[in-house]
Structure formats: C-alpha cells, structure tokens
Design a protein around this motif. Sequence first.
Motif, mmCIF file in Angstrom:
data_model
loop_
_atom_site.group_PDB
_atom_site.id
_atom_site.type_symbol
_atom_site.label_atom_id
_atom_site.label_comp_id
_atom_site.label_asym_id
_atom_site.label_seq_id
_atom_site.Cartn_x
_atom_site.Cartn_y
_atom_site.Cartn_z
ATOM 1 N N ASP A 22 0.830 -1.205 0.000
ATOM 2 C CA ASP A 22 0.000 0.000 0.000
ATOM 3 C C ASP A 22 0.865 1.257 0.000
ATOM 4 O OD1 ASP A 22 -2.207 -1.569 0.106
ATOM 5 O OD2 ASP A 22 -2.830 -0.992 2.127
ATOM 6 N N VAL A 23 0.213 2.374 -0.298
ATOM 7 C CA VAL A 23 0.785 3.684 0.003
ATOM 8 C C VAL A 23 0.189 4.107 1.335
ATOM 9 C CG1 VAL A 23 0.955 6.095 -0.665
ATOM 10 C CG2 VAL A 23 1.035 4.320 -2.416
ATOM 11 N N VAL A 24 1.031 4.403 2.312
ATOM 12 C CA VAL A 24 0.528 4.766 3.637
ATOM 13 C C VAL A 24 0.601 6.270 3.830
ATOM 14 C CG1 VAL A 24 1.168 2.542 4.628
ATOM 15 C CG2 VAL A 24 2.760 4.443 4.798
ATOM 16 N N GLU A 25 -0.434 6.801 4.428
ATOM 17 C CA GLU A 25 -0.428 8.214 4.805
ATOM 18 C C GLU A 25 -0.105 8.307 6.287
ATOM 19 O OE1 GLU A 25 -3.184 11.309 3.346
ATOM 20 O OE2 GLU A 25 -3.887 11.426 5.420
ATOM 21 N N MET A 26 1.039 8.889 6.587
ATOM 22 C CA MET A 26 1.450 9.151 7.963
ATOM 23 C C MET A 26 1.770 10.626 8.070
ATOM 24 S SD MET A 26 3.904 5.822 8.685
ATOM 25 C CE MET A 26 4.192 6.274 10.411
ATOM 26 N N LEU A 83 11.492 5.486 9.825
ATOM 27 C CA LEU A 83 11.658 4.216 10.538
ATOM 28 C C LEU A 83 10.692 3.162 10.001
ATOM 29 C CD1 LEU A 83 12.960 2.520 12.718
ATOM 30 C CD2 LEU A 83 11.353 3.500 14.390
ATOM 31 N N SER A 84 9.462 3.555 9.699
ATOM 32 C CA SER A 84 8.499 2.595 9.137
ATOM 33 C C SER A 84 9.016 2.020 7.822
ATOM 34 C CB SER A 84 7.139 3.271 8.915
ATOM 35 O OG SER A 84 6.501 3.550 10.137
ATOM 36 N N GLY A 85 9.583 2.889 6.981
ATOM 37 C CA GLY A 85 10.124 2.425 5.708
ATOM 38 C C GLY A 85 11.280 1.471 5.891
ATOM 39 N N ALA A 86 12.155 1.764 6.874
ATOM 40 C CA ALA A 86 13.299 0.887 7.133
ATOM 41 C C ALA A 86 12.836 -0.471 7.661
ATOM 42 C CB ALA A 86 14.255 1.553 8.126
ATOM 43 N N ILE A 87 11.837 -0.474 8.540
ATOM 44 C CA ILE A 87 11.294 -1.739 9.075
ATOM 45 C C ILE A 87 10.706 -2.582 7.937
ATOM 46 C CG2 ILE A 87 9.440 -2.710 10.485
ATOM 47 C CD1 ILE A 87 9.919 -0.382 12.452
ATOM 48 N N ALA A 88 9.966 -1.925 7.028
ATOM 49 C CA ALA A 88 9.406 -2.648 5.892
ATOM 50 C C ALA A 88 10.513 -3.222 5.008
ATOM 51 C CB ALA A 88 8.504 -1.730 5.073
ATOM 52 N N ALA A 89 11.586 -2.449 4.817
ATOM 53 C CA ALA A 89 12.712 -2.925 4.000
ATOM 54 C C ALA A 89 13.326 -4.175 4.620
ATOM 55 C CB ALA A 89 13.754 -1.823 3.852
ATOM 56 N N ASP A 132 9.578 7.029 -0.696
ATOM 57 C CA ASP A 132 9.341 8.113 0.255
ATOM 58 C C ASP A 132 8.762 9.304 -0.509
ATOM 59 O OD1 ASP A 132 9.270 9.509 2.604
ATOM 60 O OD2 ASP A 132 11.413 9.970 2.641
ATOM 61 N N GLU A 133 7.924 10.110 0.160
ATOM 62 C CA GLU A 133 7.223 11.210 -0.511
ATOM 63 C C GLU A 133 6.575 10.685 -1.791
ATOM 64 O OE1 GLU A 133 6.803 13.828 1.085
ATOM 65 O OE2 GLU A 133 8.433 13.844 2.531
ATOM 66 N N GLY A 155 4.617 2.835 -0.833
ATOM 67 C CA GLY A 155 5.170 4.152 -0.549
ATOM 68 C C GLY A 155 4.575 4.771 0.692
ATOM 69 N N MET A 156 5.109 5.931 1.033
ATOM 70 C CA MET A 156 4.660 6.626 2.242
ATOM 71 C C MET A 156 4.748 8.123 2.011
ATOM 72 S SD MET A 156 7.947 5.316 4.368
ATOM 73 C CE MET A 156 9.610 5.473 3.689
ATOM 74 N N THR A 157 3.799 8.854 2.560
ATOM 75 C CA THR A 157 3.769 10.304 2.438
ATOM 76 C C THR A 157 2.779 10.848 3.456
ATOM 77 O OG1 THR A 157 3.275 12.166 0.960
ATOM 78 C CG2 THR A 157 2.005 10.157 0.626
ATOM 79 N N GLY A 158 2.874 12.125 3.721
ATOM 80 C CA GLY A 158 1.941 12.750 4.643
ATOM 81 C C GLY A 158 0.630 13.136 3.990
ATOM 82 N N THR A 159 0.565 13.030 2.652
ATOM 83 C CA THR A 159 -0.625 13.482 1.924
ATOM 84 C C THR A 159 -1.017 12.461 0.865
ATOM 85 O OG1 THR A 159 0.902 14.808 0.581
ATOM 86 C CG2 THR A 159 -0.320 15.958 2.293
#
Length: 797
Positions: free
Chosen positions: A94-98, A106-112, A205-206, A366-370
Amino acid sequence: MGKLTNSMWRLLGSQSTRNQSKSLSLIAEANEQSAWAEGVSEADVAETARALDMGEKKDLAKFLALVREVSDRALDMRAFDVQLQGALRLLEGDVVEMATGEGKTLSGAIAAVGYVLSGRRVHVISVNDYLATRDAEWMRPLFDAFGIGLSSVSENSTRDERRDAYRCDVTYSSVNEIGFDVLRDQLATTEDGLVSPVPDVAIIDEADSVLVDEALIPLVLAGSTKAQVPDQAIHEVVARLKSKHYEIETDGRNVTLTDEGASFVEAELGGIDLYSEQHVGTTLVHVNITLHAYYLLERDVHYIVRDGGVHLINASRGRVAQLQRWPDGVQAAVEIKEGLAQTDPGEMIDTITVQALIGRYRTVCGMTGTALAAGEQFRQFYSLLVSQIPPNTPNIRVDEVDRVYDSKVNKVEAIVAYVKQIHETGQPILIGTHDVAQSEELAYFLDKAGVPSVVLNAKNDAQEAAIIAEAGKRGAVTVSTQMAGRGTDIRLGGSNSDDDAREEVIGLGGLCVVGTGRHDTERLDDQLRGRAGRQGDPGRSVFFSSLEDPVVTRNLAFKRDPVAQSEDGSMGSKGVELIKQAQRIAEGVMLELHSNTWRYNTLVNQQRDIIVRRRTEVLTGDAAADELAELEPDRYKQLLEGTAPDGDTDKVAADKEDTDKQEGAGTSEQVTQEPVPKDVLSQACREIVLYHLDRAWTDHLAFVSDVRASIHLRAIGKQSPLDEFHKLILEEFASVPAEAIAAARKTFREATITADGVQLDGLGLHRSTSTWTYMVHDNLFSSGGAKALQGIIGIFR
C-alpha cells in the motif's frame, strides 16, 4: 464513475484502508511477544530473524516484536504501534499516509528489513540525494543489526560504487539517480558494463511527489552531436515586441502573436511570410519558442541565473531542480535571453518517464503525509490503494479559516499585519510562498514593517537544513518557498534548545504557519500546514489568498468581479468558496493532463521495452553472432576460418592492410588473414548489432519528438490527435528492426574485423564521445496538453 475529487476520495477512505483490523491484531500479538524479543541477544538477532517464516508471513508478529526491540537498541528509537502499522501496510503493497513528523523513515526501514527477510531486494527511493543519503546513514545501525547489506547511491557515486551499491540487499537512492543508471546501461556493449540491477521492491518516500508530481517528467540520456544554433535575429525582434503584439492566455501557459504582432515580425525579418511553406515549420517555430522564453518564463519565478547558467526551479519544492532543463529549443532561448553561453543540447539517446521507471518494479509501495489527496492517481495509474495511519499523539493544531481578499495588494497588507501581530508575542512563524520573487518581495515588506526575517528559496537552498532547523526558535520569522521534500524537522525552541526553550515556545502556541496563497492541489497546502503541530505539539495555520492569485485567474472566469465585503478588501465566506472552487477545478485539470500524457507515453514506453529486451538478448548471449552467421554465412566463415570466399580477396587484402597499418608494419604482398577467435567474433557481432539497434532507437525518438510537436494539427481535419500519434509511431517503429539488422549486415560485410576486434570508426560509425543526463522540466503534454503545443508551434493565426 468519473473523476474523484480529493474530498470524495477522503469519503471513500474506509475503502482504501484495507485489512487494517488485521494489522492491529498483529501488532497486539507483537506486544505479547515483547519478552521473547528482549531475550534475543545482539549476536543472535540476524540468525533468529532469518529463521522466521516471512515468506508465508506466519511469523509477522514475532518479526514486529524483534524489529521494535532492535530499533530501540540500535537507534534508540522504540517504534510506536502506528509505525509498525505503517510498516505492515508497506509490506502489503500500500501507500501509507502518515502525518509529518510521525516517523515514516523508521516505518520504511522496518518494511525494508521485512522484505529482505522474505528473500526480496529493496530500493528505498527518495526525491533527492540529501534525503536518500541521510536516511541510509541514519537507519544503518538497524540494518547492520540484522546482518542486512545496505548502501546508497548519490550523484557523486562512481560507476563501481553504484554497481556495488545495487548488489546490496537494500539500496537508498533518489529516483533520478536510479533512472539515469537505467538509461546509462543502454550504452553498455559488454555484460560487465551493466550497473543497474533487476528491479524488485520499491519503497517510495514522498510517494505523491514521485508517483504523481514528477511521474511524467522524462529522464533523458543525451550524447554530443552538431546542434543547430538559434537565430539571434529572431531573439532581437521578439525582445522588441510590445503588449499589442502578443496575447497570453489566462492560464499563463501559452502565448501567441496577434495579427499585428505577426505583421511586425514578418517585416522585421525582411518581409517574409511566417505562414508560408518555407517558414511555417522553421522560422515560425523558432519565433514561438522565443516568445515562450521571453514572455512566459520569468526569472526568479521559473528559474534563477547563478554561476553563469540558467537553473530551473522545481515548482513543487521551491528549490533548484538539479539536472533539469526545458526542451532544448526553450532552454537555448532562455540562455540567449539572459545573455549566457548556450549549453549543448545534444542528441537524445534514450529516455524514460519516472512513471515507466517505477512501473518496472514487481512490488511498489510508498509513504507520504498526503496520500489520500492523491488517492485517485495512485489507483488509476498504479493500482495502488491507500492506508491512512493515525498519529501516535492526536493532532491539536488549530487550522484557521482562510482569509481571502479582492486583490494581491490587500492580501499582502493583511499578511504583513498578521505576521507583525504574531511576531510581537514571540511565537515563531513559518511563511510559505510560491516562488523566489514572492519570497523576496514579502521579506522586503516585512522588513519595512519592522519584522526581520530569514529567507529560504532556490537561491540559497544549500543552507536549507540550517535555516529550517531554527524556524521553531522564539521570535523566528522564516519566509520559505515550497516546503515539500525539505526533510529537516522544525524543533520547537530551535535545533539546540533545552527543555525550557521548548516549553516557552509551546506556551506561545507552537509554530505558526502562514500560507500566502493556495496551490493548484490541496496536497501542497497540507504539506505546508503539516509543519506545525507535529507529534502532538501545539501549532496553528492560516492561508491568505486573493482573487488575483494564479489558482483563481487560471481556473475561474467572472462575468462581473466579486465585490469585497469590507474596506480592507476581505471577501468573507464567499471568497473562501471561490478559492475552493478554483482549486477543485485545478485538481481536475491536473488529473486530466496526467491521464492525457500517460496515454501518449504508454506506446512509446512499450516500444522502449521491446528495444530493451532485444538489447539484453544481444548483450548477454550470442544472438548477434548466430543471426549474422545465418544471414551472412560466407563472411562469417571467412572471418572464423581465416579464408576468403571467391571474389573476396580485395576485402581480405584491405583488412590485412588496415591491420598492418595499425601495428606499424608494411603491407604484405601475400593475401592472408588470421582466423578471428570465436569469442572475439561474437563480441564484434554484438557491437555491430548494438550500434545499429541504438542508432535506430535514437532516430525513432527524434521522429517521435517531431510528431509530438505537430500532432495536434490533425485536429483541423477532425482527426483524433491521439489516434494519429499512435498510428504514425507504430508505422515508423515497425520498420526499426528490419532497418537495424539490414544496417548491421552491411557493416558486418564492410567492417575490418581482426583478432583485436571490430573497427567501426573506419566506417564513420562513432558512438557519442561524451554523454550526459538531464530531466525535461516541462513536458508539453503535461502542461496544457494540446493548447501548450499549439502555443509553442503556433500554426494558427
């Protein structure tokens, strides 16, 4: 179903946050495994982790417990439940919104780590080198504890360093660098020359910046060639045009000559007819490109001039866009406009869009705030769903109602008064502007009002980390262009503050964020306001807008100008609704442009895939030798055995003479030739076939570029530009394989091939002696579609 607005997508948020209950259940189980994880010694972490069943995900709870314990030991960062929840959704693709400040890194590193333990290889892709390098070094102790190989790639990495980095389990890099390595691999003539790996997992990221904002920017590999010099006379004429000579459309994307302007230009250029067959495809094109450079591209808005060169500004980040340039004609026109030396445009050897680059990966997350605001694009173009992760601590930021004014002048006056009032309390203020010129103008008015400020824009972006780090200090006023991608946290009280300084700023209300105008997309607004109220801190945000702002003038048309409701020009609730309406329209236009550009690029990307597969087949095997042996059996046998077929003695003598000259020996009277070793002959065949395949692809890209530049003229005849575009490039591409192999057969017959290899230079077959990479800043299809092309090519009067 039609297009979904951002607000509609948010209403569908529950549909896009799948399996969250399962994630929460796993985290609860992980908490029960904490004692087990604490009992795993540092020496046993890697072995214990490798023993977990991650392939079937049966041991996910144990993995979460272990990685939380190890992150605490190695990084002094004990992952919150929400960070583990984010990592789980990344592992689900998924793409996560945080929210900003919630610990996405840290979330990205844990997933890696989780993907590597499942037998996968991971690229953590960022928007720039700074963030990629910083995050890799920051997270290194975690990867080391698990025995996972980690490296990063930056602009300064050598070829060998890149190759070694991609061999690691996890590689951090910017999207540009990975893309350029993929392109540079198309220059390799031996398998050892390959650098980039087979793509597997991409954690982005972003994600909205990479997958949406920059998805359609073409990355280009160029080679040296003799370039056409723009006509200086055209620039001198265009520079003297008056406002009556040209018209700029309300969206600010296109400029065209008026009838009076066309007559003026024709007269100044010697009485020519711009629309005659002689000039319509040459002089008129140059005139319109020069118009674009002079009257649409503004210094300190779209670019800055620094160190003797034109440096483009990334509109979504407010910083210099490294390695980016406009399409070559526009780039050269701006350089002439500024009186600078022209950069070599070169010849396009290969190109790939960011969207096609990311599409190569088996798994993308991926991950992003938006993320929710970009949910429609993620779904439509990547088949990705969004998971919204709640903050670890509730957000208590106060978001004030927008303040909308009838004019820019009244808006600026209101901003200065507001900032002055807040500044007097000592509360730190971060002001987000849209471009360099706006940031400097506002700083000037603040200074006149007695409010000192620090400016961060593309002219001093090298200092951004230091400037942003101090933006939370008591009394600080920071005026910055776009905040997206600026990875430095704003610490309340300042970067080196103690608890007393932090508590003082908290008592003042935390950071106050002021927006000087709404963007075309709400995502960028949210990224700015997200700088305040991080991790449960207090904060406030407010946006000031005017009916003269670009988001309004480009998207709304009024029969009569709305009337202000007060003497200061305030528009009240009516103004707020108008801004929202304009932004909704802008977002719809952007989605349509994205869709349109994707449709144009899809076929070219598919053709590139065919070329890459063919190139890989030739590069990594004996396909070239096998084919040429079958097509040119006599020549192949002559080279392999050192014998000459009947009637070919002249060729053998010529080959011998060339070889003797290179070795410094005289020409032998006897016509003999040494057999060419099979491996050498195979490599010679490989280089010949690759040369002509690459040449054919380069020529095809030039053809595609020419078609793009005029395809919308087909609309005159009621034809579909998209259908005609596909038809033309399909017909042209159909001839590429046959032409490439025909040229390869001819070269195979004529080239000097000895035990030392093939001599292509003797036939004038030269590869570029120098190559470079860049990004096309403004894709014509993505910035105004047919209108932008119409504006630049300017066929219609």
